[in-house]
Design a protein around this motif. Structure first.
Motif, PDB file in Angstrom:
ATOM      1  N   PRO A 102       9.259  32.575  67.461  1.00 54.26           N
ATOM      2  CA  PRO A 102      10.719  32.768  67.530  1.00 54.26           C
ATOM      3  C   PRO A 102      11.405  32.654  66.169  1.00 54.26           C
ATOM      4  O   PRO A 102      12.347  33.405  65.890  1.00 54.26           O
ATOM      5  CB  PRO A 102      11.180  31.664  68.482  1.00 54.26           C
ATOM      6  CG  PRO A 102       9.982  31.356  69.317  1.00 54.26           C
ATOM      7  CD  PRO A 102       8.806  31.537  68.406  1.00 54.26           C
ATOM      8  N   GLU A 103      10.955  31.727  65.326  1.00 46.90           N
ATOM      9  CA  GLU A 103      11.590  31.564  64.019  1.00 46.90           C
ATOM     10  C   GLU A 103      11.356  32.793  63.148  1.00 46.90           C
ATOM     11  O   GLU A 103      12.258  33.227  62.421  1.00 46.90           O
ATOM     12  CB  GLU A 103      11.057  30.310  63.321  1.00 46.90           C
ATOM     13  CG  GLU A 103      11.496  29.007  63.979  1.00 46.90           C
ATOM     14  CD  GLU A 103      11.064  27.794  63.180  1.00 46.90           C
ATOM     15  OE1 GLU A 103      10.482  27.982  62.079  1.00 46.90           O
ATOM     16  OE2 GLU A 103      11.310  26.661  63.638  1.00 46.90           O
ATOM     17  N   VAL A 104      10.151  33.349  63.208  1.00 47.34           N
ATOM     18  CA  VAL A 104       9.848  34.547  62.421  1.00 47.34           C
ATOM     19  C   VAL A 104      10.632  35.739  62.966  1.00 47.34           C
ATOM     20  O   VAL A 104      11.176  36.552  62.202  1.00 47.34           O
ATOM     21  CB  VAL A 104       8.335  34.834  62.430  1.00 47.34           C
ATOM     22  CG1 VAL A 104       8.030  36.111  61.650  1.00 47.34           C
ATOM     23  CG2 VAL A 104       7.564  33.657  61.830  1.00 47.34           C
ATOM     24  N   GLU A 105      10.707  35.838  64.290  1.00 55.31           N
ATOM     25  CA  GLU A 105      11.483  36.927  64.891  1.00 55.31           C
ATOM     26  C   GLU A 105      12.942  36.848  64.476  1.00 55.31           C
ATOM     27  O   GLU A 105      13.554  37.861  64.107  1.00 55.31           O
ATOM     28  CB  GLU A 105      11.372  36.865  66.415  1.00 55.31           C
ATOM     29  CG  GLU A 105      10.007  37.255  66.944  1.00 55.31           C
ATOM     30  CD  GLU A 105       9.921  37.191  68.450  1.00 55.31           C
ATOM     31  OE1 GLU A 105       8.904  37.671  68.993  1.00 55.31           O
ATOM     32  OE2 GLU A 105      10.847  36.675  69.100  1.00 55.31           O
ATOM     33  N   ALA A 110      17.460  38.831  61.425  1.00 53.52           N
ATOM     34  CA  ALA A 110      18.588  38.538  60.537  1.00 53.52           C
ATOM     35  C   ALA A 110      18.535  39.424  59.293  1.00 53.52           C
ATOM     36  O   ALA A 110      19.568  39.923  58.815  1.00 53.52           O
ATOM     37  CB  ALA A 110      18.581  37.062  60.143  1.00 53.52           C
ATOM     38  N   THR A 111      17.338  39.611  58.760  1.00 61.09           N
ATOM     39  CA  THR A 111      17.181  40.476  57.593  1.00 61.09           C
ATOM     40  C   THR A 111      17.572  41.911  57.926  1.00 61.09           C
ATOM     41  O   THR A 111      18.270  42.572  57.148  1.00 61.09           O
ATOM     42  CB  THR A 111      15.723  40.439  57.096  1.00 61.09           C
ATOM     43  OG1 THR A 111      15.387  39.100  56.705  1.00 61.09           O
ATOM     44  CG2 THR A 111      15.539  41.365  55.906  1.00 61.09           C
ATOM     45  N   LEU A 112      17.126  42.380  59.090  1.00 59.92           N
ATOM     46  CA  LEU A 112      17.468  43.739  59.507  1.00 59.92           C
ATOM     47  C   LEU A 112      18.974  43.896  59.685  1.00 59.92           C
ATOM     48  O   LEU A 112      19.564  44.876  59.225  1.00 59.92           O
ATOM     49  CB  LEU A 112      16.737  44.082  60.811  1.00 59.92           C
ATOM     50  CG  LEU A 112      15.221  44.239  60.699  1.00 59.92           C
ATOM     51  CD1 LEU A 112      14.575  44.261  62.082  1.00 59.92           C
ATOM     52  CD2 LEU A 112      14.874  45.513  59.932  1.00 59.92           C
ATOM     53  N   GLY A 114      21.254  42.184  58.261  1.00 61.86           N
ATOM     54  CA  GLY A 114      21.852  42.135  56.937  1.00 61.86           C
ATOM     55  C   GLY A 114      21.776  43.462  56.212  1.00 61.86           C
ATOM     56  O   GLY A 114      22.572  43.732  55.309  1.00 61.86           O
ATOM     57  N   GLN A 115      20.830  44.303  56.593  1.00 57.47           N
ATOM     58  CA  GLN A 115      20.702  45.644  56.018  1.00 57.47           C
ATOM     59  C   GLN A 115      21.402  46.686  56.885  1.00 57.47           C
ATOM     60  O   GLN A 115      21.151  47.878  56.760  1.00 57.47           O
ATOM     61  CB  GLN A 115      19.220  45.995  55.859  1.00 57.47           C
ATOM     62  CG  GLN A 115      18.493  45.108  54.872  1.00 57.47           C
ATOM     63  CD  GLN A 115      17.001  45.404  54.801  1.00 57.47           C
ATOM     64  OE1 GLN A 115      16.486  46.280  55.490  1.00 57.47           O
ATOM     65  NE2 GLN A 115      16.296  44.675  53.963  1.00 57.47           N
ATOM     66  N   ARG A 116      22.269  46.207  57.792  1.00 58.53           N
ATOM     67  CA  ARG A 116      23.059  47.048  58.670  1.00 58.53           C
ATOM     68  C   ARG A 116      22.213  47.802  59.701  1.00 58.53           C
ATOM     69  O   ARG A 116      22.619  48.834  60.219  1.00 58.53           O
ATOM     70  CB  ARG A 116      23.937  48.033  57.864  1.00 58.53           C
ATOM     71  CG  ARG A 116      24.881  47.350  56.885  1.00 58.53           C
ATOM     72  CD  ARG A 116      25.739  48.356  56.147  1.00 58.53           C
ATOM     73  NE  ARG A 116      26.683  49.023  57.035  1.00 58.53           N
ATOM     74  CZ  ARG A 116      27.846  48.516  57.408  1.00 58.53           C
ATOM     75  NH1 ARG A 116      28.220  47.311  56.981  1.00 58.53           N
ATOM     76  NH2 ARG A 116      28.652  49.193  58.188  1.00 58.53           N
ATOM     77  N   VAL A 117      21.034  47.290  59.980  1.00 55.97           N
ATOM     78  CA  VAL A 117      20.231  47.814  61.088  1.00 55.97           C
ATOM     79  C   VAL A 117      20.724  47.122  62.347  1.00 55.97           C
ATOM     80  O   VAL A 117      20.529  45.925  62.530  1.00 55.97           O
ATOM     81  CB  VAL A 117      18.725  47.540  60.879  1.00 55.97           C
ATOM     82  CG1 VAL A 117      17.914  48.013  62.088  1.00 55.97           C
ATOM     83  CG2 VAL A 117      18.242  48.238  59.613  1.00 55.97           C
ATOM     84  N   MET A 118      21.379  47.869  63.219  1.00 52.89           N
ATOM     85  CA  MET A 118      22.052  47.267  64.364  1.00 52.89           C
ATOM     86  C   MET A 118      21.202  47.267  65.632  1.00 52.89           C
ATOM     87  O   MET A 118      21.525  46.573  66.594  1.00 52.89           O
ATOM     88  CB  MET A 118      23.375  48.007  64.652  1.00 52.89           C
ATOM     89  CG  MET A 118      24.287  48.126  63.440  1.00 52.89           C
ATOM     90  SD  MET A 118      24.725  46.525  62.714  1.00 52.89           S
ATOM     91  CE  MET A 118      25.782  45.881  64.011  1.00 52.89           C
ATOM     92  N   GLY A 119      20.133  48.055  65.664  1.00 56.72           N
ATOM     93  CA  GLY A 119      19.296  48.154  66.859  1.00 56.72           C
ATOM     94  C   GLY A 119      17.879  47.681  66.588  1.00 56.72           C
ATOM     95  O   GLY A 119      17.228  48.140  65.656  1.00 56.72           O
ATOM     96  N   VAL A 120      17.399  46.732  67.407  1.00 52.47           N
ATOM     97  CA  VAL A 120      16.055  46.179  67.234  1.00 52.47           C
ATOM     98  C   VAL A 120      15.315  46.215  68.568  1.00 52.47           C
ATOM     99  O   VAL A 120      15.853  45.813  69.602  1.00 52.47           O
ATOM    100  CB  VAL A 120      16.118  44.718  66.718  1.00 52.47           C
ATOM    101  CG1 VAL A 120      14.745  44.060  66.790  1.00 52.47           C
ATOM    102  CG2 VAL A 120      16.632  44.682  65.285  1.00 52.47           C
ATOM    103  N   ILE A 121      14.093  46.708  68.542  1.00 49.56           N
ATOM    104  CA  ILE A 121      13.211  46.689  69.706  1.00 49.56           C
ATOM    105  C   ILE A 121      12.306  45.476  69.565  1.00 49.56           C
ATOM    106  O   ILE A 121      11.612  45.322  68.561  1.00 49.56           O
ATOM    107  CB  ILE A 121      12.373  47.974  69.775  1.00 49.56           C
ATOM    108  CG1 ILE A 121      13.282  49.205  69.884  1.00 49.56           C
ATOM    109  CG2 ILE A 121      11.394  47.920  70.947  1.00 49.56           C
ATOM    110  CD1 ILE A 121      12.562  50.522  69.644  1.00 49.56           C
ATOM    111  N   LEU A 122      12.334  44.602  70.565  1.00 49.79           N
ATOM    112  CA  LEU A 122      11.565  43.354  70.515  1.00 49.79           C
ATOM    113  C   LEU A 122      10.426  43.412  71.529  1.00 49.79           C
ATOM    114  O   LEU A 122      10.662  43.582  72.728  1.00 49.79           O
ATOM    115  CB  LEU A 122      12.473  42.162  70.812  1.00 49.79           C
ATOM    116  CG  LEU A 122      11.812  40.782  70.742  1.00 49.79           C
ATOM    117  CD1 LEU A 122      11.404  40.455  69.305  1.00 49.79           C
ATOM    118  CD2 LEU A 122      12.767  39.704  71.271  1.00 49.79           C
ATOM    119  N   GLY A 123       9.190  43.259  71.052  1.00 43.96           N
ATOM    120  CA  GLY A 123       8.032  43.433  71.922  1.00 43.96           C
ATOM    121  C   GLY A 123       7.303  42.167  72.314  1.00 43.96           C
ATOM    122  O   GLY A 123       6.195  42.241  72.841  1.00 43.96           O
TER     123      GLY A 123
END
Length: 314
Positions: A102-105, A110-112, A114-123
């Motif tokens: 969870p901490e790495v995720e 957060a990094t994504l 911060g780069q204005r990546v608003m959509g994340v797929i979590l597997g």
């Protein structure tokens, strides 16, 4: 390095016309003008500043994908198919291996963001999305992959998954139909929604057949640190040797994924146990390796390409 004004000068147009071509706003533009701009871009090897466009428009054409580990061929195939689906829609994909930590995720997400990546797929199929709550509150859109969204999964925008419980049910029913009554389960620690669903499906199959399920035959990682995503084959080998060495061993095993199943093949071979004559094995995922082992692995197929298309569309 050439800039937009250099392109405009070479093409004999305004900088705004070049911007319109770059951003696809050419419906009202003469074909000749558009082609002059494209020729100038090619001649000058001009690369548009995507970061600047994103800041201006507020739109980012990048999707994040956080998976347990590409060391598992299933997740490598998933990443490949999602990348293909994204590319067809003119999106880029950033892939992160977080090992279900969870901490790495959270750090990657957060990094994504911060780069204005608003959509994340979590597997990772987590039991809770609390570790991403603050980021979701700041606008991060999370697509849950490999698990269904449930009541209480606040902030999860969408989810894509096979019916994990049904997969476990079909696996066990297949074995019960072949006469097996002592069926083991080989899996990593049952601390994800997908694994819990598959195990529950095996239990339900036993219940429907009127066969008691022996909980001692549920082998979940043998004390492995983490979730065992990278060590699946070796864990399957160790686990099946342990189960088969017991006084009343199983005659069949349902495996949490195909890597555990391939490991079970190796562990059975170590003990001189023949597959399928002495032991039946069922996997989950239908990775490419399942077709090249002997005998070919019986497995529950996940429609990877279709799932990838769906989650990128969502």
């Amino acid at each position: 390095m050439a800039g937009i004004h250099d392109v405009a000068k070479l093409a004999g147009v305004s900088a705004s016309t070049v911007s319109n071509v770059i951003n696809g706003r050419t419906k009202k533009m003469r074909a000749e003008t558009r082609q002059r701009v494209l020729d100038a871009i090619e001649a000058l090897k001009f690369t548009p500043n995507s970061a600047a466009r994103q800041l201006k428009s507020g739109h980012n054409d990048t999707i994040g994908l956080i998976i347990p580990s590409a060391a598992n061929p299933f997740w490598g195939a998933i990443a490949h198919q999602i990348e293909r689906a994204a590319r067809k829609r003119d999106y880029r994909l950033l892939i992160c291996n977080a090992e279900r930590d969870p901490e790495v995720e959270e750090s990657y997400a957060a990094t994504l963001l911060g780069q204005r990546v608003m959509g994340v797929i979590l597997g990772s199929s987590p039991l809770s999305f609390d570790h991403l709550k603050d980021l979701i509150g700041r606008g991060l859109q999370v697509a849950a992959f490999d698990q269904r969204a449930r009541d209480g999964d606040s902030g999860v925008a969408c989810s894509v998954s096979v019916d994990q419980e049904l997969g476990g049910l079909l696996s066990a029913q297949h074995l019960i139909g072949h006469g097996h009554r002592r069926i083991g389960i080989l899996t990593g620690p049952v601390r994800t929604n997908s694994r819990m669903g598959r195990v529950e499906g095996v239990r339900i199959a036993h219940e429907r057949a009127g066969i008691p399920f022996d909980e001692s035959l549920l082998w979940q990682g043998g004390g492995v640190t983490g979730f065992g995503d990278m060590e699946g084959a070796e864990l399957g080998r160790v686990g099946v040797r342990e189960l088969l060495s017991r006084e009343n061993p199983p005659t069949a095993v349902v495996c949490g994924n195909d890597m555990f199943a391939l490991g079970a093949y190796a562990g059975a071979r170590d003990l001189g146990v023949r597959i399928p004559e002495d032991l039946s094995v069922v996997g989950f995922d239908d990775i490419s390796l399942s077709e090249v082992v002997y005998p070919p692995l019986t497995t529950i197929r996940q429609p990877i390409a279709a799932m990838a298309e769906m989650v990128v569309d969502l």
